[in-house]
Motif scaffolding. Structure first.
Motif, mmCIF file in Angstrom:
data_model
loop_
_atom_site.group_PDB
_atom_site.id
_atom_site.type_symbol
_atom_site.label_atom_id
_atom_site.label_comp_id
_atom_site.label_asym_id
_atom_site.label_seq_id
_atom_site.Cartn_x
_atom_site.Cartn_y
_atom_site.Cartn_z
ATOM 1 N N GLU A 192 0.833 -1.205 0.000
ATOM 2 C CA GLU A 192 0.000 0.000 0.000
ATOM 3 C C GLU A 192 0.870 1.259 0.000
ATOM 4 O O GLU A 192 0.542 2.248 -0.671
ATOM 5 C CB GLU A 192 -0.922 -0.009 1.222
ATOM 6 N N ASP A 251 3.815 1.521 -1.292
ATOM 7 C CA ASP A 251 4.377 1.670 -2.641
ATOM 8 C C ASP A 251 3.384 2.346 -3.582
ATOM 9 O O ASP A 251 3.762 3.191 -4.406
ATOM 10 C CB ASP A 251 4.761 0.303 -3.207
ATOM 11 N N ILE A 252 2.109 1.985 -3.462
ATOM 12 C CA ILE A 252 1.092 2.585 -4.339
ATOM 13 C C ILE A 252 0.899 4.063 -4.018
ATOM 14 O O ILE A 252 0.816 4.903 -4.928
ATOM 15 C CB ILE A 252 -0.243 1.825 -4.196
ATOM 16 N N SER A 270 3.698 5.964 -5.291
ATOM 17 C CA SER A 270 3.590 6.101 -6.736
ATOM 18 C C SER A 270 2.689 7.284 -7.096
ATOM 19 O O SER A 270 3.001 8.071 -8.001
ATOM 20 C CB SER A 270 3.039 4.802 -7.330
ATOM 21 N N VAL A 307 3.969 -1.575 -9.468
ATOM 22 C CA VAL A 307 2.921 -2.587 -9.350
ATOM 23 C C VAL A 307 3.242 -3.371 -8.095
ATOM 24 O O VAL A 307 4.345 -3.903 -7.951
ATOM 25 C CB VAL A 307 2.868 -3.526 -10.570
ATOM 26 N N MET A 341 -1.944 -4.695 -7.165
ATOM 27 C CA MET A 341 -2.494 -3.349 -7.239
ATOM 28 C C MET A 341 -1.490 -2.456 -7.953
ATOM 29 O O MET A 341 -0.277 -2.632 -7.824
ATOM 30 C CB MET A 341 -2.779 -2.799 -5.834
ATOM 31 N N ALA A 342 -2.006 -1.488 -8.722
ATOM 32 C CA ALA A 342 -1.138 -0.517 -9.386
ATOM 33 C C ALA A 342 -1.882 0.807 -9.514
ATOM 34 O O ALA A 342 -3.113 0.837 -9.650
ATOM 35 C CB ALA A 342 -0.706 -1.020 -10.760
ATOM 36 N N PHE A 343 -1.129 1.889 -9.451
ATOM 37 C CA PHE A 343 -1.663 3.223 -9.708
ATOM 38 C C PHE A 343 -1.322 3.560 -11.152
ATOM 39 O O PHE A 343 -0.143 3.638 -11.520
ATOM 40 C CB PHE A 343 -1.043 4.232 -8.744
ATOM 41 N N ILE A 369 -6.934 3.110 -10.460
ATOM 42 C CA ILE A 369 -6.347 2.022 -9.685
ATOM 43 C C ILE A 369 -6.663 0.705 -10.378
ATOM 44 O O ILE A 369 -7.816 0.447 -10.746
ATOM 45 C CB ILE A 369 -6.890 1.995 -8.247
ATOM 46 N N ARG A 397 -6.701 -3.405 -9.925
ATOM 47 C CA ARG A 397 -6.710 -4.473 -8.922
ATOM 48 C C ARG A 397 -6.871 -5.812 -9.622
ATOM 49 O O ARG A 397 -7.744 -5.976 -10.483
ATOM 50 C CB ARG A 397 -7.854 -4.276 -7.928
#
Length: 778
Positions: A132, A134-135, A138, A176, A185-187, A314, A316
């Motif tokens: 979380e 890291d996201i 980002s 990611v 998860m990725a932004f 986002i 997922r």
């Protein structure tokens, strides 16, 4: 999810000091009445809104209620968008111990915050390493890049937030992350020539998509973005969910093969469905995309184009079926599809006249003290005037300008006394009349930034909030606040090198952010006008001590807009200290604290006892620490000089305090103790004042420095006035003019500064309060 209520929560009780929010459309009344209070409730005092420039300009001119707090309680910046819209909807809240982020579809409008059916994802992290975190880092990297080049105010906000959240360092915009449960998860934003659609497809990979579910309020007229996704994913079926009675779906467009229309869940009917959701369901996983991107080519791109809009989503990766269940879509997907021929066509929303709005761009205005900086739009190429308006749109001042070729920014000196009331500006140049612009009050925003204190720092602040007079044990609270500020300062100095700042800046910030006091005196603008001065303690915990001292003497709080080389043979007499052991001082301080808590306030009980020996030891300790170190000094050290002088003056013997410190030249008399503090700071072969450092941003003497210098000069005068004529006193008083001369030489204050409102008002307040007591003047 109760979006706004969750925004006000604090992470394990700890406040978020900063908030950065992005939007396409904004209604200032809705933001200021609905969302801003929630951000402030979370602890944020450093708030930045990032909005599409044309939409912000339109709402300032279309008759909507004008903002009341813009440029004062929060900053507004607008990044450049080449040929599309600035469309992301992100709320990033930042604290020392973690952060929180909302990514979704909601604009900062009444409908977006309270009316529409929106989709928003919440992510929360601590400062410890996690997926979380890291996201969120980002997203910080993305927002930092958007904001930091736009203005000095934006740079101030970004730097202030980063200095107080070291865990943000090392952010990677394209991260990611794998969560603890194994999901991904990725932004997602557009990165270079790779659009959100392509990034989404790359994350899905080669897995066979069984069903593609799309929810979007807006579509291409020919459904080209939907066709792009279908061609790339080859889903067995495609479900388009919409509100049959309130939609903007192009019914005349030919549906791609395998695509069907289905009704949105009943719970969402009656509200405009503004959510944007994509679900690519495979046998093992649901690949979900939620955020600001509509199912349009400008938003998600196409096979050969990354899209033109700035968007944020986002991604997922969940176990199969989880997304449909979580979003409550199962019933909709199991019901019979809608027949397009049975749906009533809806009148499409008229396009926003973005080109027309853009042609009237006013540029960006920033007022810092009395200097107005204008980032000039390309439409203005000649001469004209700038009308400066107050909150009621009444003209406060008019500024004439003549531009040279390729001028990107220009500054003006604003002389009107009402410049603190300037809120808006309109540019007039020949036939060109700009849209209304807001004016950012940089100094006011700077003064508002302050972390919500917790733990021992909060208790230290309470000492100055809850007491009506000085007590010697307060120095412990003052030291606690100074330590907290020093920790923040050290963390800030450890931050990576700063980005360039200023409108369309191109030059790097100087390698060092500090200069010596001597260098400052050579470069400053010695202006006597005080309303333009900055307070160098602004935003620090120690500023509460300054406010406390001003309150005690009845000094109203203005809004913050913001080496002697001669060897003196008689100096040895200044060294009057004996023992300086910290342990003894702590014992004496603890005893004084116990007495202070047991006794009534001395205003109602005139028999309060002041221990001269204890004050002597505390001054000895202060002098020892001050003169035995070679470390640079800063604003907290200037404040500490004033703190101890004010402490001694408030404990001087008077009819109100008959057992106070005696007005004598004895070692424990307040004149001798005060004189030691002043001479120790300003006198000697290399006085500590020569180690004083000041930030390069200051062009004139900061308010808190002037207040200290005024207190020093007032105290020297008070020493001479309070001591009766006698041979013994005369020997001591012989040194007062010499020290005053040293002080004056080192400070280098001009007549304008000595006669400024800061100095005259403070010394007048000290005359009325301290002077009336010490000299028994009625």
């Amino acid at each position: 999810m109760k979006y706004l209520e969750r925004m006000a929560r604090r992470l394990s009780g700890r406040p978020y000091h900063s908030a950065i929010s992005t939007t396409f459309a904004i209604e200032f009344a809705a933001f200021e009445e609905i969302m801003l209070p929630q951000l402030m409730a979370s602890g944020a005092t450093n708030i930045v809104v990032v909005a599409d420039e044309r939409m912000a300009s339109m709402v300032l001119a279309d008759g909507s209620r004008l903002p009341m707090q813009l440029g004062r309680d929060y900053a507004l910046v607008s990044p450049p968008v080449a040929d599309g819209l600035f469309h992301p909807k992100v709320v990033l809240q930042i604290g020392r111990k973690g952060g929180r982020m909302f990514v979704g579809s909601a604009n900062m409008t009444a409908a977006g915050l309270a009316g529409n059916a929106e989709a928003v994802i919440e992510i929360e992290c601590t400062d410890e390493p996690s997926a979380e975190r890291d996201i969120i880092r980002s997203a910080w990297a993305y927002l930092n890049e958007l904001v930091r080049h736009r203005s000095r105010t934006a740079q101030d906000s970004i730097n202030w937030a980063a200095d107080r959240a070291p865990w943000l360092r090392g952010a990677d915009e394209g991260a990611v992350a794998t969560l603890e449960d194994g999901t991904l998860m990725a932004f997602l934003t557009k990165i270079a020539a790779i659009g959100i659609g392509r990034r989404y497809l790359d994350l899905i990979g080669a897995a066979q998509v069984e069903r593609l579910v799309v929810i979007s309020p807006y579509w291409d007229h020919d459904l080209s973005a939907l066709r792009f996704l279908q061609q790339q994913l080859q889903p067995a079926e495609t479900s388009i969910l919409l509100d049959a009675e309130n939609h903007e779906f192009p019914l005349n467009a030919v549906l791609p093969g395998g695509a069907e229309l289905r009704e949105l869940p009943r719970v969402l009917r009656g509200r405009f469905a503004h959510a944007k959701i994509f679900i690519a369901a495979t046998e093992e996983h649901d690949h979900v995309l939620i955020g600001s991107a509509n199912c349009t080519t400008p938003a998600i791109g196409s096979a050969d184009h990354p899209g033109s809009n700035a968007e944020a989503c986002i991604y997922r990766k969940l176990p199969s079926g989880k997304a449909v269940e979580a979003l409550g879509l199962r019933i909709s997907l199991e019901q019979d599809p809608l027949d397009p021929s049975e749906l009533d066509p809806r009148e499409l929303t008229p396009p926003i006249p973005l080109d027309e709005i853009s042609s009237r761009r006013p540029g960006f205005f920033e007022l810092d003290g009395d200097v107005l900086t204008w980032a000039v739009p390309r439409q203005v190429v000649d001469s004209g005037n700038i009308q400066l308006l107050d909150a009621n749109l009444s003209v406060i001042d008019s500024v004439q300008f003549v531009l040279g070729s390729d001028v990107m920014s220009v500054s003006f000196r604003i002389s009107t006394e009402r410049r603190g009331m300037i809120c808006f500006a309109v540019v007039e140049s020949g036939d060109f009349v700009s849209n209304r612009a807001y004016v950012t009050q940089r100094s006011v925003l700077r003064s508002r930034r302050r972390e919500i204190a917790t733990g021992s720092v909060a208790k230290a602040i309470e000492v100055f909030d809850e007491n009506a007079d000085f007590e010697i044990w307060m120095h412990q609270a003052a030291d606690e606040l100074a330590r907290a500020d020093l920790t923040e300062s050290l963390q800030a100095s450890a931050s990576p090198s700063r980005a360039p700042h200023g409108p369309r800046a191109g030059a790097e910030e100087p390698a060092t952010r500090l200069m010596t006091y001597e260098e400052f005196m050579e470069t400053r603008r010695p202006d006597g006008r005080t309303e333009d001065r900055h307070n160098s303690l602004s935003g620090t915990h120690s500023d509460r001590i300054r406010q406390f001292m001003n309150d005690l003497v009845g000094q109203s709080r203005p809004i913050d807009l913001d080496d002697a080389e001669e060897d003196d043979g008689d100096e040895d007499w200044l060294d009057l200290g004996d023992e300086n052991e910290d342990a003894q001082i702590k014992v004496e301080t603890r005893r004084a604290e116990e007495r202070g808590r047991d006794e009534d306030d001395y205003q109602s009980e005139p028999e309060v006892w002041v221990d001269p020996k204890q004050f002597e030891r505390m001054v000895d300790l202060y002098v020892e620490r001050l003169t035995s170190s070679d470390e640079p000094l800063g604003a907290p050290d200037v404040l500490r000089v004033r703190f101890w002088l004010m402490m001694l003056l408030h404990k001087a013997r008077s009819s109100r305090l008959p057992n106070g410190l005696e007005a004598s030249t004895d070692d424990r008399g307040w004149p001798r103790l005060a004189f030691r503090i002043i001479s120790s700071f300003f006198c000697g072969k290399r006085p500590p004042v020569t180690r004083l450092m000041i930030a390069r941003e200051y062009t004139e003497m900061p308010t808190d420095f002037l207040e200290c210098w005024a207190t020093v000069l007032w105290t020297l005068n008070a020493i001479e006035t309070s001591l009766p004529s006698s041979p013994r006193n005369g020997k001591f008083l012989h040194f007062v003019p010499r020290v005053r001369s040293e002080v004056a030489k080192i400070l280098g204050l001009t007549t304008a500064e000595l006669e400024s409102d800061v100095v005259l008002n403070l010394q007048s307040a000290m005359d009325r309060s301290l002077g009336a007591r010490i000299f028994d003047v009625q």
